[in-house]
Design a protein around this motif. Structure first.
Motif, PDB file in Angstrom:
ATOM      1  N   ARG A  36       6.097  71.777  18.000  1.00 49.96           N
ATOM      2  CA  ARG A  36       6.786  73.611  17.626  1.00 49.96           C
ATOM      3  C   ARG A  36       7.737  72.631  16.534  1.00 49.96           C
ATOM      4  O   ARG A  36       7.418  73.627  15.487  1.00 49.96           O
ATOM      5  N   VAL A  37       8.214  71.823  16.457  1.00 47.65           N
ATOM      6  CA  VAL A  37       9.842  71.294  15.318  1.00 47.65           C
ATOM      7  C   VAL A  37       8.584  71.195  14.302  1.00 47.65           C
ATOM      8  O   VAL A  37       9.210  70.900  12.682  1.00 47.65           O
ATOM      9  N   ASP A  38       7.731  70.260  14.437  1.00 46.75           N
ATOM     10  CA  ASP A  38       6.334  69.688  13.516  1.00 46.75           C
ATOM     11  C   ASP A  38       6.262  70.917  12.598  1.00 46.75           C
ATOM     12  O   ASP A  38       6.370  71.050  11.375  1.00 46.75           O
ATOM     13  N   ALA A  39       5.356  71.898  13.148  1.00 40.85           N
ATOM     14  CA  ALA A  39       4.972  72.901  12.499  1.00 40.85           C
ATOM     15  C   ALA A  39       6.555  74.052  11.453  1.00 40.85           C
ATOM     16  O   ALA A  39       5.558  73.987  10.624  1.00 40.85           O
ATOM     17  N   TRP A  40       7.290  73.803  11.977  1.00 37.43           N
ATOM     18  CA  TRP A  40       8.537  74.227  10.930  1.00 37.43           C
ATOM     19  C   TRP A  40       8.732  73.940  10.018  1.00 37.43           C
ATOM     20  O   TRP A  40       9.061  74.026   8.854  1.00 37.43           O
ATOM     21  N   GLU A  41       8.828  72.338  10.325  1.00 35.27           N
ATOM     22  CA  GLU A  41       8.814  71.390   9.688  1.00 35.27           C
ATOM     23  C   GLU A  41       8.045  71.224   8.228  1.00 35.27           C
ATOM     24  O   GLU A  41       8.729  71.491   7.017  1.00 35.27           O
TER      25      GLU A  41
END
Length: 193
Positions: A115-120
């Protein structure tokens, strides 16, 4: 020290057939060749694994790669298409370094890293010439053009129960990010006056 599963001749099971049958209900049900549909086509060679190597050749780049703490080494072949980077990479490295694959914390951290990778990626897209477009990428326009609403009625779809949550989950973060951006811009404009 853990044994490695990547050898041609894995160690034999130390339990006898009777011990396994006593411990595991139904163990050995297919020991009699008459009970196996593939017999006589199968060739029984219990000590011949078919491997033409003693240990597979290690793919280059295995140093400093994340791997399960259950194994001492990186598997001989591993994926390299998406290298770890940023905050999401740090979260994933922590999951691999700290928790066994049998622990929920390992998998929950990997999901959080995703999920953090998606927002990055979303944030990086705003610095590019083609930023993400949440309206077209979520498929909301297909609701009208592909009979989205009509496809929900008169059929037994399993996702009907949670469809009211979908706009909140998909659109909620974008609305929240827009609200934060608006509040920051408004505060900067007021300070400038």
């Amino acid at each position: 020290m853990h044994s490695t599963p990547y050898v041609a001749n894995k160690p034999r099971n130390t339990e006898t057939r009777d011990e396994l049958r006593a411990r595991i209900p139904g163990w050995g049900a297919d020991l009699d060749p008459a009970d196996r549909p593939s017999y006589p086509r199968e060739k029984l060679a219990p000590f011949h694994t078919g491997a033409h190597w003693d240990f597979p050749e290690q793919q280059p780049g295995a140093e400093n790669r994340e791997h399960s703490i259950e194994h001492d080494i990186v598997p001989p072949v591993f994926g390299t298409s998406v290298p770890l980077k940023g905050v999401s990479g740090a979260i994933r490295r922590h999951a691999y370094a700290s928790y066994s694959e049998g622990r929920a914390a390992h998998w929950l951290l990997l999901i959080l890293g995703d999920r953090v990778d998606a927002w990055e990626s979303h944030l990086r897209s705003f610095a590019s010439a083609r930023p993400d477009n949440p309206v077209t990428e979520t498929g909301v326009l297909a609701e009208k053009s592909a009979h989205g609403v009509a496809s929900r009625f008169g059929v037994k779809r399993s996702d009907i129960n949670h469809q009211w949550l979908d706009p909140l989950i998909v659109g909620g973060p974008w609305v929240a990010a827009g609200g934060v951006a608006f509040a920051i811009t408004r505060k900067l404009v007021r300070r400038g006056r």
